[in-house]
Design a protein around this motif. Structure first.
Motif, PDB file in Angstrom:
ATOM      1  N   THR A 348       0.826  -1.207   0.000  1.00 32.08           N
ATOM      2  CA  THR A 348       0.000   0.000   0.000  1.00 32.08           C
ATOM      3  C   THR A 348       0.863   1.261   0.000  1.00 32.08           C
ATOM      4  O   THR A 348       1.866   1.350   0.705  1.00 32.08           O
ATOM      5  N   GLY A 349       0.449   2.257  -0.788  1.00 30.59           N
ATOM      6  CA  GLY A 349       1.110   3.554  -0.795  1.00 30.59           C
ATOM      7  C   GLY A 349       2.367   3.635  -1.634  1.00 30.59           C
ATOM      8  O   GLY A 349       3.114   4.610  -1.538  1.00 30.59           O
ATOM      9  N   ARG A 350       2.616   2.653  -2.467  1.00 27.35           N
ATOM     10  CA  ARG A 350       3.821   2.654  -3.308  1.00 27.35           C
ATOM     11  C   ARG A 350       3.448   2.958  -4.751  1.00 27.35           C
ATOM     12  O   ARG A 350       2.315   2.709  -5.176  1.00 27.35           O
ATOM     13  N   ASP A 351       4.429   3.468  -5.515  1.00 29.96           N
ATOM     14  CA  ASP A 351       4.201   3.590  -6.949  1.00 29.96           C
ATOM     15  C   ASP A 351       4.448   2.232  -7.599  1.00 29.96           C
ATOM     16  O   ASP A 351       4.910   1.293  -6.953  1.00 29.96           O
ATOM     17  N   ARG A 352       4.117   2.118  -8.881  1.00 31.98           N
ATOM     18  CA  ARG A 352       4.163   0.814  -9.521  1.00 31.98           C
ATOM     19  C   ARG A 352       5.558   0.161  -9.506  1.00 31.98           C
ATOM     20  O   ARG A 352       5.670  -1.032  -9.186  1.00 31.98           O
ATOM     21  N   PRO A 353       6.634   0.876  -9.815  1.00 29.47           N
ATOM     22  CA  PRO A 353       7.947   0.218  -9.757  1.00 29.47           C
ATOM     23  C   PRO A 353       8.285  -0.320  -8.371  1.00 29.47           C
ATOM     24  O   PRO A 353       8.802  -1.434  -8.239  1.00 29.47           O
TER      25      PRO A 353
END
Length: 398
Positions: A348-353
């Protein structure tokens, strides 16, 4: 093989390589036209071809004329390409069409009126028509110079918008090539001005600068054209690698929560799209499986990982893999538990990479970490009993 022949061959190879992409978009067609025009222009610098034309065509200075016309065409196409990439809303389209529409006819007219010196450079002639070679070179140099300056500004300005390192490097090399093209035009102006004002000529220096700047500009543009497609290939390979690394985790979680798998099929060659779907389904399965365990289990998993002397950077993904393993085992046999806090999702809360990097670490721990296997065997009986407890039993879907 001499340098002009080598450069011409390299340009034709790049042109043929990029040829299939012309069906994709307007900008790809502009790029293909740029490469084809540059390759053909350099072909007229190959000594054998230049000599054959001069020997069999009774027109003085025809190879330089063809080379310059193709140079103008390639500059126009390259400018069209960079505008399509950096300024898709367009930039002075009517002005650009008017400029190329005036430049080519003027070059042909001044060439026909000029008093060219056989075997000499395309520059100032002799006699009453000496002004026309000057006008010819002025029109050619003005167009090339302005087009290359604008293209340099757009290419270098567009590097900050590129998402990949190779994309930035490609735009940077294209900007360097057009900058060298601007310097090529500038030095032609300087030498002609010196000749007209002082009567001094420096043919060896002019030839050295002109040839080197032109060849370096063309090579830089050709290399810059090659890098962005390579970045696409690198991204494709990276997506394929990530997909392969995530599939063990995907299989385990979707076996426990098969209802999260989408029905639509995807062609195997669409690797980036398959990776995107794999990530989404892993996240959906994790959301579903967390309903079968409590946050206390996650805390025990984290403490267990810390006591197992694993690296600090591995604690969180191993802890995530621990509670997911337990949840995946009990989900087919138990029911979702209510009235307790559930484990948070580390994704949760991360960008795709960073999501992909995180899930790869979890998948690696899930598949191969002895800590995960030991914790799962240790906690499964109590977790199963909790999920089956009557006071915690809740029908699925409520």
């Amino acid at each position: 093989m001499n340098i002009p022949t080598t450069i011409a061959c390299l340009l034709w190879l790049v042109t043929l390589w990029r040829l299939p992409s012309i069906r994709h978009s307007h900008k790809q067609r502009s790029l293909a036209l740029t490469l084809a025009a540059l390759a053909l222009a350099m072909t007229f610098e190959v000594p054998e071809i230049k000599a054959a034309i001069n020997d069999h065509v009774p027109i003085t200075g025809l190879p330089p004329l063809l080379k310059h016309l193709l140079g103008v065409a390639s500059a126009a196409a390259l400018l069209d390409f960079v505008i399509a990439v950096v300024r898709p809303q367009g930039l002075a389209r009517r002005t650009r069409l008017a400029a190329i529409g005036v430049t080519l006819p003027l070059m042909l007219a001044f060439y026909a009126l000029a008093n060219w010196m056989p075997g000499g450079a395309v520059r100032v002639g002799e006699g009453k028509r000496a002004i026309y070679p000057v006008l010819y070179m002025a029109v050619f140099t003005l167009y090339i110079g302005v087009a290359m300056i604008v293209a340099t500004w757009l290419f270098l300005g567009g590097t900050r918008h590129s998402r990949t390192v190779l994309g930035k490097a490609g735009l940077g090399l294209l900007g360097l090539g057009t900058m060298l093209g601007s310097l090529y035009a500038l030095q032609r102006v300087v030498f002609v001005t010196v000749q007209l004002s002082r009567g001094a000529e420096y043919p060896e220096l002019e030839d050295l600068l002109s040839t080197n700047l032109k060849q370096l500009a063309i090579l830089s543009i050709a290399l810059g054209v090659c890098l962005p497609p390579l970045s696409v290939a690198v991204e494709y390979v990276a997506s394929w690698t990530s997909l392969r690394r995530l599939q063990p985790l995907w299989r385990q979680l979707t076996e426990a929560a098969p209802y999260v798998v989408l029905d639509a099929s995807i062609a195997k060659r669409r690797v980036p799209f398959r990776l995107e779907r794999c990530v989404i389904e892993i996240e959906d399965a994790s959301l579903a499986l967390r309903e079968y365990v409590s946050a206390e289990l996650h805390e025990r998993a984290r403490s267990f990982a810390q006591r197992s002397v694993v690296d600090d950077t591995d604690v969180d993904p191993i802890a995530e893999a621990c509670w997911l393993s337990v949840a995946a085992r009990i989900a087919p046999m138990g029911s979702q538990i209510r009235g307790v806090a559930h484990p948070p999702l580390g994704v949760t809360g991360r960008d795709r990479p960073s999501e992909i990097a995180w899930l790869r670490a979890v998948s690696r721990a899930y598949s191969s970490s002895p800590v995960v296997a030991e914790f799962s065997c240790q906690e499964e009986p109590s977790a199963t009993a909790l999920a089956a407890s009557p006071e915690r039993l809740s029908p699925r879907g409520n």
